[in-house]
Design a protein around this motif. Structure first.
Motif: not given
Length: 95
Positions: A19-25, A31-33, A35-45, A51-57
């Motif tokens: 999954v490639y994603f954008d975050v608007n904050h 946001p912490k890694r 918190a992002v992983a929690d939201e992605i897990a919820k979005m993708l059920k 869920v492993v966040v590999d890259d976050f910039q």
């Protein structure tokens, strides 16, 4: 924090979705890694421990970030495929 999935690709050989994603904050801190992983897990059920966040910039001064995450079918699949430092960084531990 609002997450928008830009691209999602299935990888059946490694039992994961990439999954490639954008975050608007805007107006918030980056946001912490986890918190992002929690939201992605919820979005993708999915479960959080698969869920492993590999890259976050973060983009300096704009309030947006981009990232790449791997959503595995199970925690066991993540433990088989991922490097130890990425698992530790994402809070996934062996039982």
């Amino acid at each position: 924090m609002k997450i928008e999935i830009k691209k999602q690709k299935s990888n059946p050989l490694l039992k994961r979705n990439e999954v490639y994603f954008d975050v608007n904050h805007t107006g918030e801190c980056t946001p912490k890694r986890n918190a992002v992983a929690d939201e992605i897990a919820k979005m993708l059920k999915s479960k959080r421990d698969s869920v492993v966040v590999d890259d976050f910039q973060s983009n300096y001064g704009i309030g947006t970030s981009q990232g790449y995450a791997k959503v595995y079918e199970s925690k066991e699949a993540a433990l088989e495929s991922e490097k130890e430092h990425l698992l530790k960084r994402n809070g996934i531990e062996k039982d």
